[in-house]
Design a protein around this motif. Structure first.
Motif, PDB file in Angstrom:
ATOM      1  N   ALA A   1       0.819  -1.212   0.000  1.00  0.00           N
ATOM      2  CA  ALA A   1       0.000   0.000   0.000  1.00  0.00           C
ATOM      3  C   ALA A   1       0.856   1.266   0.000  1.00  0.00           C
ATOM      4  CB  ALA A   1      -0.946  -0.002   1.200  1.00  0.00           C
ATOM      5  N   VAL A   2       1.922   1.292   0.786  1.00  0.00           N
ATOM      6  CA  VAL A   2       2.752   2.503   0.829  1.00  0.00           C
ATOM      7  C   VAL A   2       3.563   2.666  -0.454  1.00  0.00           C
ATOM      8  CG1 VAL A   2       2.860   2.543   3.343  1.00  0.00           C
ATOM      9  CG2 VAL A   2       4.650   1.364   2.072  1.00  0.00           C
ATOM     10  N   SER A   3       3.805   1.573  -1.169  1.00  0.00           N
ATOM     11  CA  SER A   3       4.531   1.688  -2.441  1.00  0.00           C
ATOM     12  C   SER A   3       3.711   2.449  -3.476  1.00  0.00           C
ATOM     13  CB  SER A   3       4.891   0.301  -2.971  1.00  0.00           C
ATOM     14  OG  SER A   3       3.748  -0.371  -3.495  1.00  0.00           O
ATOM     15  N   ARG A   4       2.389   2.571  -3.265  1.00  0.00           N
ATOM     16  CA  ARG A   4       1.529   3.307  -4.192  1.00  0.00           C
ATOM     17  C   ARG A   4       1.479   4.806  -3.884  1.00  0.00           C
ATOM     18  NH1 ARG A   4      -2.214  -0.245  -6.660  1.00  0.00           N
ATOM     19  NH2 ARG A   4      -1.303  -2.352  -6.682  1.00  0.00           N
TER      20      ARG A   4
ATOM     21  N   ASP B   1      -4.639  -0.016  -2.807  1.00  0.00           N
ATOM     22  CA  ASP B   1      -4.994   1.389  -3.059  1.00  0.00           C
ATOM     23  C   ASP B   1      -5.600   2.063  -1.834  1.00  0.00           C
ATOM     24  OD1 ASP B   1      -7.371  -0.014  -2.984  1.00  0.00           O
ATOM     25  OD2 ASP B   1      -8.201   0.883  -4.814  1.00  0.00           O
ATOM     26  N   TYR B   2      -5.510   1.452  -0.669  1.00  0.00           N
ATOM     27  CA  TYR B   2      -6.174   1.987   0.517  1.00  0.00           C
ATOM     28  C   TYR B   2      -5.660   3.394   0.855  1.00  0.00           C
ATOM     29  CZ  TYR B   2      -7.964   2.399   5.280  1.00  0.00           C
ATOM     30  OH  TYR B   2      -8.611   2.837   6.413  1.00  0.00           O
ATOM     31  N   LEU B   3      -4.364   3.565   0.957  1.00  0.00           N
ATOM     32  CA  LEU B   3      -3.819   4.849   1.395  1.00  0.00           C
ATOM     33  C   LEU B   3      -4.086   5.946   0.378  1.00  0.00           C
ATOM     34  CD1 LEU B   3      -0.397   3.655   2.870  1.00  0.00           C
ATOM     35  CD2 LEU B   3      -2.510   4.171   4.108  1.00  0.00           C
ATOM     36  N   THR B   4      -3.907   5.664  -0.888  1.00  0.00           N
ATOM     37  CA  THR B   4      -4.104   6.696  -1.903  1.00  0.00           C
ATOM     38  C   THR B   4      -5.563   7.124  -1.985  1.00  0.00           C
ATOM     39  OG1 THR B   4      -4.279   4.972  -3.611  1.00  0.00           O
ATOM     40  CG2 THR B   4      -2.116   5.960  -3.259  1.00  0.00           C
ATOM     41  N   GLU B   5      -6.492   6.182  -1.826  1.00  0.00           N
ATOM     42  CA  GLU B   5      -7.906   6.530  -1.892  1.00  0.00           C
ATOM     43  C   GLU B   5      -8.339   7.382  -0.699  1.00  0.00           C
ATOM     44  OE1 GLU B   5     -10.513   5.640  -4.382  1.00  0.00           O
ATOM     45  OE2 GLU B   5      -8.546   5.797  -5.311  1.00  0.00           O
ATOM     46  N   HIS B   6      -7.787   7.118   0.470  1.00  0.00           N
ATOM     47  CA  HIS B   6      -8.155   7.905   1.635  1.00  0.00           C
ATOM     48  C   HIS B   6      -7.518   9.291   1.600  1.00  0.00           C
ATOM     49  CE1 HIS B   6     -10.402   5.125   4.391  1.00  0.00           C
ATOM     50  NE2 HIS B   6      -9.984   4.275   3.465  1.00  0.00           N
ATOM     51  N   ILE B   7      -6.291   9.379   1.162  1.00  0.00           N
ATOM     52  CA  ILE B   7      -5.595  10.668   1.125  1.00  0.00           C
ATOM     53  C   ILE B   7      -6.360  11.683   0.288  1.00  0.00           C
ATOM     54  CG2 ILE B   7      -3.570  11.802   0.103  1.00  0.00           C
ATOM     55  CD1 ILE B   7      -1.880   9.538   1.282  1.00  0.00           C
ATOM     56  N   VAL B   8      -6.916  11.254  -0.840  1.00  0.00           N
ATOM     57  CA  VAL B   8      -7.650  12.182  -1.712  1.00  0.00           C
ATOM     58  C   VAL B   8      -8.743  12.898  -0.933  1.00  0.00           C
ATOM     59  CG1 VAL B   8      -9.208  12.308  -3.679  1.00  0.00           C
ATOM     60  CG2 VAL B   8      -7.147  10.930  -3.842  1.00  0.00           C
ATOM     61  N   ARG B   9      -9.484  12.188  -0.096  1.00  0.00           N
ATOM     62  CA  ARG B   9     -10.557  12.826   0.670  1.00  0.00           C
ATOM     63  C   ARG B   9      -9.995  13.825   1.673  1.00  0.00           C
ATOM     64  NH1 ARG B   9     -11.483   8.326  -2.523  1.00  0.00           N
ATOM     65  NH2 ARG B   9     -13.744   8.105  -2.863  1.00  0.00           N
ATOM     66  N   HIS B  10      -8.912  13.459   2.328  1.00  0.00           N
ATOM     67  CA  HIS B  10      -8.357  14.361   3.337  1.00  0.00           C
ATOM     68  C   HIS B  10      -7.712  15.595   2.724  1.00  0.00           C
ATOM     69  CE1 HIS B  10      -9.105  11.926   6.928  1.00  0.00           C
ATOM     70  NE2 HIS B  10      -8.985  10.895   6.121  1.00  0.00           N
ATOM     71  N   LEU B  11      -7.376  15.557   1.455  1.00  0.00           N
ATOM     72  CA  LEU B  11      -6.897  16.752   0.771  1.00  0.00           C
ATOM     73  C   LEU B  11      -7.992  17.802   0.626  1.00  0.00           C
ATOM     74  CD1 LEU B  11      -4.684  15.167  -2.031  1.00  0.00           C
ATOM     75  CD2 LEU B  11      -3.911  16.908  -0.409  1.00  0.00           C
ATOM     76  N   LEU B  12      -9.245  17.385   0.711  1.00  0.00           N
ATOM     77  CA  LEU B  12     -10.369  18.278   0.457  1.00  0.00           C
ATOM     78  C   LEU B  12     -11.016  18.832   1.712  1.00  0.00           C
ATOM     79  CD1 LEU B  12     -12.110  16.322  -2.434  1.00  0.00           C
ATOM     80  CD2 LEU B  12     -10.759  18.406  -2.599  1.00  0.00           C
ATOM     81  N   ALA B  13     -10.713  18.274   2.871  1.00  0.00           N
ATOM     82  CA  ALA B  13     -11.346  18.746   4.109  1.00  0.00           C
ATOM     83  C   ALA B  13     -10.448  18.385   5.283  1.00  0.00           C
ATOM     84  CB  ALA B  13     -12.732  18.125   4.284  1.00  0.00           C
ATOM     85  N   PRO B  14     -10.379  19.259   6.296  1.00  0.00           N
ATOM     86  CA  PRO B  14      -9.488  19.018   7.436  1.00  0.00           C
ATOM     87  C   PRO B  14     -10.145  18.307   8.602  1.00  0.00           C
ATOM     88  CG  PRO B  14     -10.318  21.241   7.543  1.00  0.00           C
ATOM     89  CD  PRO B  14     -10.945  20.620   6.325  1.00  0.00           C
TER      90      PRO B  14
END
Length: 453
Positions: free
Chosen positions: A194-197, A266-279
């Motif tokens: 997951a972190v390799s993505r 793809d767990y980490l990349t999918e979650h990061i996208v949401r956190h980029l949009l709201a704190p």
């Protein structure tokens, strides 16, 4: 323009057209964003941000940062707005707006607090509401996040083909572990995948907390050096081990997962996208159970049997709410992916905090560290629910990320028997009931100080 209705029943008008889809994010270089409610008050214009974030006050073209409590006081003291309220998509921590997402006429300026995650009750007393009171006053309708997702085109983006978004604040994965020697290697290799993505250059770490395991845990060879063990010589239990791991972590986004849980690639990349949009998000994904000795599938996890998709509760089921007769609930479908799960709503015996499971959840490190897991829960459950309750009461939205998930390795009760596990749960449910009556904004009280009102 398309008319819509907000979570507070107020009419709004979308003003960011589809032709502008990904322009705001492209112009700011994919930096983290936030939604601000811009309220004209005649003498000045106030921009309120999400809980935990500073606001802004503007006079003409001049803006200065405003502490959240002052922004709230300005709205609470105003009888009316001097014009329509706007939702503005802005770079996080800056006043420069990138797009106007929506606008609405409001009867009283205070109404906009509920749009951003604040409890929609005016402050009462120096210590604020109790956790139970704040939960009853909190909507989980994250419609402002939905507008931001559409504005940048994420709803039309094939995230499986798009490159990972940057997260310069870094990612810390915290994994509490007691025993589980046989499953930990597989969990670690799934984490490494997951972190390799992640986008190259993203700071990250994983802290595996050995909660006084006997014999001590060891990591399998060949893992990235960012994965490390932190051992406690005394048993801290699950919540305490997560707190211990947070103390040994350093980055801006924290991922909690259990030592029997395999993250999808793809767990980490999918979650990061949401956190980029709201704190102020707590993001969760669904899990699929895998028998103890069966191989973990190479496909994506299937969350159709997760209790947040469908759950049946028999009479007498242990919980804060009695179950007098059999009930089956479908939380995701019945609440529009948790959007209608605020204001203390119950589905059978479960509510919004019960949608947050310790097997996987992601939230800003500042939020996680300021709340922490309750210190007095021992044995099985529901320290994660108690943590979630205070986090929600302080203004976080619970958002499901259904494009990814986790595999959970089934195993016998860690407590040694089902009867002992149920006894641990009953004791912890009593602790949880008491904790709901603490002040949401304050740290956890010492266990001896917690009293029912």
């Amino acid at each position: 323009m398309t008319a819509r209705t907000s979570g507070q029943g107020l009419p709004a008008q979308e003003v960011a057209g589809p032709g502008e889809a990904a322009a705001p994010w492209a112009r700011c270089g994919h930096v983290p964003l936030e939604v601000l409610a811009e309220v004209p008050l005649g003498h000045a214009t106030v921009r309120l941000a999400a809980p935990g974030r500073p606001g802004w006050i503007g006079h003409g073209s001049t803006w200065r940062q405003l502490p959240a409590r002052q922004a709230l006081a300005a709205l609470a003291g105003a009888e009316r707005a001097a014009g329509p309220v706007r939702l503005v998509l802005a770079e996080r921590g800056r006043q420069r707006g990138l797009a106007i997402l929506a606008e609405a006429e409001v009867s009283r300026p205070w109404a906009v607090t509920g749009w951003l995650g604040w409890p929609d009750i005016k402050p009462g007393g120096a210590q604020g509401p109790r956790t139970s009171e704040a939960l009853a006053a909190r909507s989980n309708d994250y419609w402002a996040l939905d507008l931001a997702i559409r504005a940048i085109g994420l709803d039309r983006m094939d995230t499986s083909r798009a490159g990972p978004m940057p997260w310069p604040a870094g990612v810390s994965v915290v994994i509490p572990a007691r025993g589980g020697h046989e499953v930990l290697p597989g969990v670690m290799h799934a984490l490494a995948e997951a972190v390799s993505r992640l986008r190259p250059g993203t700071p990250w770490e994983a802290v595996v907390v050995d909660d006084a395991s006997d014999p001590p845990l060891s990591l399998p060879p060949g893992l990235p050096p960012q994965i490390r063990l932190a051992r406690s010589e005394t048993q801290l239990h699950c919540g305490g081990a997560r707190n211990y791991g947070m103390k040994h972590s350093r980055y801006g986004l924290i991922v909690f997962c259990d030592a029997d849980t395999h993250l999808a690639p793809d767990y980490l990349t999918e979650h990061i996208v949401r956190h980029l949009l709201a704190p102020n998000l707590v993001t969760v994904s669904l899990r699929e159970h895998v028998p103890a000795h069966a191989p973990v599938p190479s496909r994506a996890p299937d969350g159709s049997r997760d209790s947040r998709t469908s759950a049946h509760y028999p009479p007498g089921r242990l919980g804060l709410v009695p179950v007098p007769e059999p009930v089956t609930v479908h939380p995701l479908a019945q609440t529009r992916a948790f959007r209608d799960f605020g204001h203390g709503r119950l589905l059978g015996p479960v509510d919004l905090p019960f949608m947050v499971k310790g097997n996987n959840l992601v939230l800003p490190a500042a939020t996680a560290r300021s709340v922490g897991f309750p210190p007095d829960f021992t044995g099985w459950g529901p320290e994660d629910v108690c943590f979630a309750a205070k986090t929600i009461a302080r203004g976080s939205y619970v958002v499901p990320v259904l494009s990814t998930g986790v595999f959970h390795r089934e195993h016998p009760p860690r407590s040694g028997s089902t009867a002992r596990r149920d006894a641990e749960l009953a004791a912890n449910l009593r602790r949880y009931a008491r904790r709901l009556h603490e002040r949401a904004a304050l740290p956890w009280q010492e266990a001896t100080q917690v009293r029912m009102p």
